[in-house]
Design an enzyme around this catalytic site. Structure first.
Site, short mmCIF file in Angstrom:
data_model
loop_
_atom_site.label_atom_id
_atom_site.label_comp_id
_atom_site.label_asym_id
_atom_site.label_seq_id
_atom_site.Cartn_x
_atom_site.Cartn_y
_atom_site.Cartn_z
NE ARG A 133 46.16 38.80 43.43
CZ ARG A 133 45.23 38.83 44.41
NH1 ARG A 133 44.29 39.73 44.39
NH2 ARG A 133 45.25 37.93 45.39
CB ILE A 167 45.70 41.09 48.87
CG1 ILE A 167 45.12 41.53 47.52
CG2 ILE A 167 46.71 39.98 48.67
CD1 ILE A 167 46.19 42.11 46.57
CB SER A 168 40.13 39.45 48.33
OG SER A 168 39.72 40.14 49.45
CD GLN A 169 39.65 32.70 45.46
OE1 GLN A 169 38.89 32.81 46.42
NE2 GLN A 169 39.64 31.69 44.63
CG PHE A 208 38.36 37.43 53.26
CD1 PHE A 208 38.69 38.31 52.25
CD2 PHE A 208 37.03 37.10 53.43
CE1 PHE A 208 37.71 38.87 51.43
CE2 PHE A 208 36.05 37.66 52.62
CZ PHE A 208 36.39 38.54 51.62
#
EC number: 2.1.1.77
Lengths: 802, 235
Positions: free
Chosen positions: B58, B84-86, B227
């Site tokens: 990530r 960038i999402s959780q 988000f």
């Protein structure tokens, strides 16, 4: 032998007037700038902090009074130049990388918090120098405080009107450099000495440069328009400025709009022109549709009232970019009254973008009214088959930044008026987005249920609601729904993959056939709101869902401070900033201004060499009148917005009228003999007038609501001008007395009054949200009462023998 | 000759360096911890999804400024107003479409490319569309660098989907929309699943599951998501 002063009181009066005009206009320009680059409530926070410059100037003056007064001829013009320079430079400086912050990153990146503080500190400068110049002139010309205060208020009043006029033509970023000319002229009039002439010319060159090379605003990348401009081939095709904000139209082939569209819709969705106000999405321009069943709008829950029955006469409130108007036209309604307050938006639809909308507004069925919805309804004698309200809770959202928006069209009283305007079989329709946690649909239902409670026998028979994957539409009917209408609603739901939420006749139906919510609590809450009043649910729920009222017209204000802990457990420590920032920011602002004010007020009292007598009384008197004045102003703006029908004109009209009337009052103050009895009497009379207003103003304005605009303006002059004239007396009377008795206390009194004024703006909002505007008015009376109380014990001897 | 030697040495050094990084991934432990603490603990049980989350680096998908925060329990900004999402949301969305080898998945909103990479660890092919050119190009480069050959990136308007390679077993939409684009419903196989967030881009949004079965389309509320960027620890 003392040297004769170069600057006369007259020169100073002109300077104070020009300076005051520039400061208030600068404040309004900053509001616009921050509304464009960030969001409105951060503008409020920053400007409140910057306005503390007034309090800080008093504190500074308390420490350096002797030296500054001794060199008045040098210091005073220099202060005017020092006000002009940061004022003119503000749009450039606050947008440099070093200063520029982003609201959304304040909670994620501490560097932005640091930049926010820096920006506040920089913006403090023009207010500090400007207020120092005004305060210094009060100290230097203590005997002419009445005239100087008159110049101060007259300048402020005219400054507000000047800003309003300029905002129709000039972009907000260019305004400060133009406004900075005013204090510079004030400095010139004050016959700047050789020693500060250099400063004057440097500033003049700077202003010329800034007026030629106008700065551009850098917006937060999180604003709707910035995200839209990232789309392919996106460009701004129209830009217009007005006091309503910066209206922009964006064209891109990738911008499509079909809010809450049924999943049964299979055709293409054409791209549209996007409309943005201050960078926030307003909607899109929709072309006038042909009367065909495949129109996108027929596939939304908004179409429900047209399925129930074909209206002959419709009223579309806050018609905005024309979405609901377009829907009404597609159903070939003979008479449509459309109401929209923003004149620029109407102008764009009628002229520049008339082609893009197939000349929607030129449709012979449409009668356009440029007014606030509420004002139109109150003045109208018509009866409608359908009244459609704007969609609540825009898809674009704003993280609760509009929590403190005053919505007089969504109050309990507003719905009662709509009910009176319905034809016998008439319908009221309102759609909202499903939000999370659920608030919008519950508050609307609570309002409708409350309305029906007093009007019909069995409210279940008058209420229908359907739900799509994203929206809920409520339709209430003046007469009871028939079984056929009930079946029509069900059939429409089945065809569109919508689910019925409330059916007027049938009790047994599947509420989640197409759109599963997985939240049985929501359905229980809906049933509870129909069966009972909103109070029990409101009491147990973390959010306020009771109907908004004219006294507390904050429809979008859901958050309760006491619920924060509960919400924190549910959503984690980052939740609140993303829920209702507007509400949190106002509390934050209040906290910060109170703390800073305490510092500014207490600081001069610390040095042992600086001794003041009767501090508490001075504090209560100048604090009370500072607090009370703005409280009254806030209530007047709130009351006159629906009365006049134009929020911008109501706000600017009230502010300017109050300042001008108070200016006249301060001029008349010279004719009043300063005695404890007179001072007490003035404050008590003001408090009494305010109490009378608190109980009667709403009713009086309602009585005259249907009168013509000139009559209304005349009435406003009378209603606002009378108390404002009286309210112009206490400050110059008190300050003149202080300057006679103990001149060294004048700066401190100035600081107390300045700080109280800044605190009162945020405090008034907090009181109105928590208790209602009535209590703001009562608070104002109490503040003036407190000022009177501060003097009563002295009435047998002297006032302010400090 | 010396130039060739130098190039060979340089290439060898680069390979060694890359290899070294691969062998001693400084974030490997952080990634394992992320999966254990943020994902497994929240009831994500699908082994392929957990393996994919452990495998995709990530930190290579976030801006250099935020690398240290890459494995924190929250979304991070990636520029252009996007995030960038959780990690949990990525895992959750992936699990919901029930990915299998042999699946063809469409993603709307490539962003950093992280979600596509996670999907690519499980399914045969991922087709992903990004509308912001700069983001799309950066994602192409990133996915190439990490050798995700089964990810196909297109810079275009996601509204139209990718008709020429459809229909898809599943569709993942990462950008909030005010409508579900009809072409996407058409390109979803019968029995296919689509995940889409609904709500304002910066409010709490509701993640929805859209299922197509026998010419009817049904939706189901899943969970609220955010988000927006979360707090940084150190600045």
């Amino acid at each position: 032998m003392t040297k004769a002063p170069v600057i006369t009181g007259g020169h100073v009066g002109i300077g104070v007037g020009l300076l005051s005009a520039a400061l208030i206009a600068f404040q309004l320009a900053l509001m616009q700038i921050f509304s464009i680059t960030q969001w409105y409530h951060f503008a409020h926070l920053m400007i409140s902090l910057a306005l503390l410059g007034f309090g800080a100037s008093g504190t500074f003056l308390a420490f350096c009074k002797e030296r500054l007064v001794r060199r008045f001829d040098l210091v005073y013009p220099s202060l005017l130049v020092l006000t002009a320079a940061p004022m003119a430079l503000a749009p450039v400086i606050i947008q440099t990388e070093f200063f520029r912050f982003d609201t959304y990153l304040l909670f994620s990146d501490h560097r932005h918090l640091f930049r926010l503080v820096l920006t506040c500190l920089f913006l403090l400068l023009p207010f500090f120098f400007g207020a120092l110049a005004i305060g210094l002139s009060f100290v230097r010309y203590g005997k002419r405080i009445g005239q100087l205060y008159f110049a101060n208020l007259l300048g402020s009043g005219l400054g507000g009107l000047l800003a309003l006029a300029l905002m129709w033509r000039i972009a907000p970023a260019s305004l400060p450099a133009i406004l900075a000319i005013l204090p510079l002229v004030g400095s010139f009039v004050a016959r700047a000495q050789k020693r500060n002439r250099l400063l004057f010319w440097l500033c003049l060159i700077l202003l010329i440069f800034l007026n030629v090379d106008q700065p551009k605003l850098v917006r937060s990348e999180y604003k709707s328009i910035e995200k839209t401009l990232l789309l392919p081939e996106a460009e701004v095709v129209s830009r217009s400025v007005s006091p309503y904000g910066l209206l922009e139209v964006v064209s891109t082939p990738a911008l499509r709009y079909a809010p809450g569209l049924s999943l049964a819709y299979e055709e293409g969705i054409p791209s549209r022109l996007g409309v943005f106000n201050n960078g926030d999405a307003l909607g899109v321009f929709l072309p006038k549709p042909e009367a065909d069943a495949t129109s996108i709008l027929q596939f939304t829950t908004n179409a429900l009232p047209y399925v129930i029955r074909q209206p002959r006469k419709a009223l579309i409130l806050s018609s905005g970019t024309g979405e609901l108007l377009s829907l009404a036209v597609s159903h070939q309604i003979n008479e449509i009254d459309a109401v929209e307050a923003n004149p620029l938006l109407v102008e764009l639809l009628q002229e520049e973008f008339a082609d893009s909308t197939n000349h929607l507004l030129a449709d012979p069925a449409i009668d356009m009214h440029q007014l606030e919805s509420r004002t139109f309804v109150q003045g109208s004698q018509e009866f409608y088959d359908l009244i459609q309200l704007p969609v609540i809770g825009s898809f674009f959202g704003s993280s609760g930044l509009n929590a403190l928006e005053q919505r007089y069209d969504l109050t309990r009283e507003a719905f009662a008026e709509l009910w009176q305007s319905l034809a016998p079989d008439g319908l009221i329709s309102i759609t909202c987005w499903m939000d999370y946690p659920v608030r919008n649909p519950l508050k609307i239902l609570a309002t409708l249920s409350d309305l029906l409670e007093g009007q019909v026998e069995d409210k279940n028979r008058h209420l229908a609601a359907i739900r799509s994957w994203s929206t809920v539409t409520f339709v209430i009917k003046k007469t009871a729904y028939t079984e056929i209408e009930d079946s029509t609603i069900r059939e429409f739901c089945g065809r569109m993959f919508f689910d019925p939420l409330l059916l007027p006749v049938q009790n047994e139906f599947d509420r989640e056939h197409f759109n599963q919510l997985d939240d049985p609590w929501f359905f229980d809450a809906v049933d509870q709101l129909v069966a009972d009043s909103a109070d029990p649910l409101d009491h147990n729920y973390a959010f306020r869902i009771r109907p908004a009222t004219d006294d507390q017209p904050y429809f979008f204000q859901y958050l309760r401070l006491k619920s924060l802990r509960q919400l924190n457990q549910l959503f984690g420590d980052q939740t609140v900033p993303f829920m209702e920032l507007g509400y949190v920011v106002v509390w934050l602002t209040l906290l910060l201004v109170v703390l800073a004010s305490l510092v500014f007020i207490l600081l001069p009292l610390l040095p042992s060499s600086f001794r003041l007598k009767r501090k508490l009384r001075t504090f209560l008197y100048f604090g009370g009148i500072g607090l009370g004045y703005l409280f009254v102003e806030m209530v007047f703006i709130q009351q006159f917005t629906p009365f006049l029908g134009h929020p911008i004109y109501a706000a600017s009209g009230v502010i300017s009228l109050m300042l001008l009337s108070s200016g006249v009052g301060s001029l008349l103050s010279g004719r009043i003999r300063i005695s404890p009895k007179n001072l007490t009497a003035v404050s008590i009379v003001i408090a009494a007038v305010i109490i009378v207003y608190a109980f009667n103003l709403t009713a009086v304005l309602r009585t005259f609501n249907s009168y013509s605009m000139p009559m209304k303006i005349g009435l406003m002059i009378l209603i606002v001008g009378t108390p404002a004239l009286l309210m112009g007396l206490p400050f110059p009377l008190g300050l003149t007395d202080v300057s006679k008795r103990q001149p060294s206390a004048v700066p401190w009194a100035w600081a107390v009054n300045g700080c109280a004024s800044v605190v009162s703006a945020s405090l008034a909002i907090v009181i109105s949200v928590e208790a209602g505007f009535f209590w703001v008015m009562v608070g104002a009376a109490a503040a003036y009462g407190l000022a009177a109380l501060a003097i009563i014990p002295m009435s047998y001897r002297t006032i302010f023998r400090l | 000759m010396s130039k060739i030697l130098f190039s060979v040495c340089l290439a060898g050094f680069s390979l060694f360096a890359l290899n070294g990084e691969a062998q001693q991934d400084p974030f490997e432990e952080a990634r394992k911890l992320m999966v254990r603490q943020q994902i497994e603990s929240r009831d994500i049980r699908s082994k392929p999804v957990l393996d994919a989350m452990r495998a995709v680096p990530r930190h290579r998908f976030v801006p250099a400024d935020y690398r240290k925060e890459a494995y924190r329990d929250g979304p991070l900004p990636i520029g252009y107003g996007q995030t960038i999402s959780q990690p949990y949301i990525v895992a959750y969305m992936t699990e919901l479409i029930r990915p299998e080898p042999g699946f063809k998945v469409l993603e709307i909103g490539t962003g950093s490319g992280y979600q596509a990479a996670v999907l690519a660890e499980i399914v045969d092919s991922v087709y992903t569309i990004e509308i912001v050119e700069e983001l799309g190009l950066a994602a192409v480069q990133r996915l190439q660098d990490l050798s995700y050959d089964n990810v196909h990136v297109k810079i275009a308007d996601g509204y139209d989907g990718w008709e020429s390679v459809g229909p898809f077993d599943a569709i993942v939409v990462t950008a909030a929309a005010n409508f579900v684009p009809p072409p996407l419903i058409k390109q979803l196989k019968d029995g296919g699943r689509m995940i889409i967030p609904v709500g304002s881009p910066f409010q709490v949004q509701q993640l929805k599951l859209v299922e197509k079965k026998n010419q009817q389309v049904r939706t189901e509320n899943l969970l609220p998501v955010r988000f927006v960027p979360f707090t940084r620890d150190n600045d």
